[in-house]
Design an enzyme around this catalytic site. Structure first.
Site, mmCIF file in Angstrom:
data_model
loop_
_atom_site.group_PDB
_atom_site.id
_atom_site.type_symbol
_atom_site.label_atom_id
_atom_site.label_comp_id
_atom_site.label_asym_id
_atom_site.label_seq_id
_atom_site.Cartn_x
_atom_site.Cartn_y
_atom_site.Cartn_z
ATOM 1 N NE ARG A 151 -7.464 -20.681 -7.071
ATOM 2 C CZ ARG A 151 -7.929 -20.740 -5.868
ATOM 3 N NH1 ARG A 151 -7.730 -22.053 -5.143
ATOM 4 N NH2 ARG A 151 -8.568 -19.803 -5.196
ATOM 5 C CE1 TYR B 202 -1.844 -0.775 -8.430
ATOM 6 C CE2 TYR B 202 -1.456 0.665 -10.195
ATOM 7 C CZ TYR B 202 -2.123 0.538 -8.733
ATOM 8 O OH TYR B 202 -3.227 1.396 -8.495
ATOM 9 C CG HIS C 236 -5.041 -19.952 -0.682
ATOM 10 N ND1 HIS C 236 -5.725 -20.797 -1.699
ATOM 11 C CD2 HIS C 236 -6.033 -19.069 -0.277
ATOM 12 C CE1 HIS C 236 -6.953 -20.438 -1.756
ATOM 13 N NE2 HIS C 236 -7.128 -19.358 -1.070
ATOM 14 C CG LEU D 205 -0.159 4.356 -2.729
ATOM 15 C CD1 LEU D 205 0.353 2.886 -2.452
ATOM 16 C CD2 LEU D 205 -0.321 4.617 -3.922
ATOM 17 C CE LYS E 62 0.510 2.804 -7.668
ATOM 18 N NZ LYS E 62 -0.952 3.524 -7.353
ATOM 19 C CD GLU F 80 -5.566 6.068 -0.308
ATOM 20 O OE1 GLU F 80 -4.459 6.716 -0.674
ATOM 21 O OE2 GLU F 80 -5.258 4.815 -0.080
HETATM 22 C C1 LIG Z 1 -5.178 4.168 -3.617
HETATM 23 C C2 LIG Z 1 -4.379 5.169 -4.048
HETATM 24 N N1 LIG Z 1 -4.104 6.162 -3.270
HETATM 25 C C3 LIG Z 1 -3.270 7.303 -3.789
HETATM 26 C C4 LIG Z 1 -2.749 7.193 -5.362
HETATM 27 C C5 LIG Z 1 -1.720 8.283 -5.832
HETATM 28 O O1 LIG Z 1 -0.629 7.967 -5.758
HETATM 29 P P1 LIG Z 1 0.535 8.603 -6.716
HETATM 30 O O2 LIG Z 1 0.503 9.899 -6.577
HETATM 31 O O3 LIG Z 1 1.901 7.913 -6.556
HETATM 32 O O4 LIG Z 1 -0.016 8.441 -8.028
HETATM 33 C C6 LIG Z 1 -2.944 6.149 -6.011
HETATM 34 C C7 LIG Z 1 -2.291 6.094 -7.429
HETATM 35 N N2 LIG Z 1 -3.022 5.139 -8.287
HETATM 36 C C8 LIG Z 1 -2.370 5.196 -9.453
HETATM 37 C C9 LIG Z 1 -1.865 6.508 -10.206
HETATM 38 O O5 LIG Z 1 -2.590 6.303 -11.371
HETATM 39 N N3 LIG Z 1 -3.554 5.282 -11.525
HETATM 40 C C10 LIG Z 1 -3.250 4.429 -10.645
HETATM 41 O O6 LIG Z 1 -4.149 3.446 -10.346
HETATM 42 C C11 LIG Z 1 -3.900 5.005 -5.441
HETATM 43 O O7 LIG Z 1 -4.004 3.996 -6.311
#
Ligand SMILES: Cc1ncc(COP(=O)(O)O)c(CN[C@@H]2CONC2=O)c1O
Length: 281
Positions: A98, A31, A100, A200, A144, A176
């Site tokens: 379904r 996503y 895997h 990420l 992501k 993070e």
């Molecule tokens: C695990 C994780 N780390 C870092 C970030 C920051 O990345 P971006 O700067 O590219 O947004 C996100 C963004 N998560 C999205 C951003 O807003 N809502 C979400 O789920 C995230 O889900």
């Protein structure tokens, strides 16, 4: 508002999702969240590049070129007349009996929709409180993916304890946030975890690092520990929706003066200026 379903714009009541959609049964999909400021998709190219990277990493083939996909995002924003808001878009490996292993020749299922969101100005001025939570996620956090249990359990635990965000750590090392990237500032230098398989690679993170280069603020893309985090002069997080958000306390311990730091505020101002708000594109 209209929803994008594959390459068609439909009303929500017309949407049909299979009970055996693999996104629903396995979290088998990826996503993006893309911000819209004054009708403009912000860093759309970077988000679209990452969207296609994530799909490729889990072997989902998106059946549109990036240009066509960009136009679909633009049209979605236009049709829903979004001024300040965001686009949520996901693609799953589609629906099949379904099993895997991957089904043969099953088309992916793409869903996109918009919502109005304002900038979190008050929070960015006041700063937020965060808490350390063990990072129990898998070892491909660079993707992501829709596999967000490790993220949502951490976010829920933080919220249960009254905090805005979880600062995730593997052992002593800070990685993070549950949906954000994390930064510490010490003696004028910004520290943040390198973009490897444990975080990420945030788009907001890349904008901040570019701004720091222009502002000649030194950045060290090296991980720091929980102990070092508590000794930072300043601390902040970033994401598409949170922008640049100061963290004034971690587990009840004030960071720096317990108010947003000067370098954090400088980066906030540069980030806002970079949005060119009020300037007709
Ligand atoms: C695990 C994780 N780390 C870092 C970030 C920051 O990345 P971006 O700067 O590219 O947004 C996100 C963004 N998560 C999205 C951003 O807003 N809502 C979400 O789920 C995230 O889900």
């Amino acid at each position: 508002d209209l929803i994008l379903h594959n390459d068609k714009f439909i009303r929500e009541e017309e949407l049909v999702i299979s009970k055996e959609d693999r996104g629903y049964q396995f979290g088998d999909g990826i996503y993006e969240v893309i911000r819209v400021y004054e009708g403009n998709l912000f860093t759309a190219k970077e988000h679209i590049d990452r969207f296609y990277d994530s799909a490729e990493k889990i072997k989902i083939v998106i059946p549109y070129t990036k240009d066509v996909f960009h136009k679909m995002m633009y049209d979605l924003v236009e049709q829903n007349e979004i001024n300040n808001g965001q686009v949520y878009v996901q693609v799953t490996r589609g629906a099949s009996i379904r099993q895997h292993h991957f089904p043969a020749d099953t088309p992916p299922v793409l869903i996109g929709y918009t919502k109005t969101v304002e900038r979190p100005v008050e929070l960015m001025e006041a700063g937020v409180r965060a808490t350390f939570i063990e990072d129990i996620r898998w070892l491909r956090c660079d993707i992501k993916s829709l596999n967000l249990l490790g993220n949502i359990l951490a976010k829920q635990e933080a919220h249960d304890k009254g905090f805005y965000e979880a600062i995730l750590h593997r052992g002593e090392v800070v990685t993070e946030g549950s949906s954000t990237n994390m930064y510490g500032v010490k003696d004028g230098v910004i520290y943040t975890h390198p973009t490897d398989n444990l975080i990420l690679p945030g788009i907001t993170r890349s904008v901040i690092l570019t701004l720091c280069e222009k502002l000649e603020i030194p950045v060290q893309e090296t991980a720091f520990t929980k102990t070092q985090a508590l000794e930072m002069d300043e601390f902040f997080l970033s994401s598409t929706t949170a922008e640049v958000m100061p963290i004034i306390e971690i587990d009840g311990q004030a960071i720096g003066g317990g108010t947003p730091g000067p370098l954090t505020k400088k980066i906030q101002e540069a980030f806002k200026a970079n949005l060119n708000l009020g300037v007709k594109a």
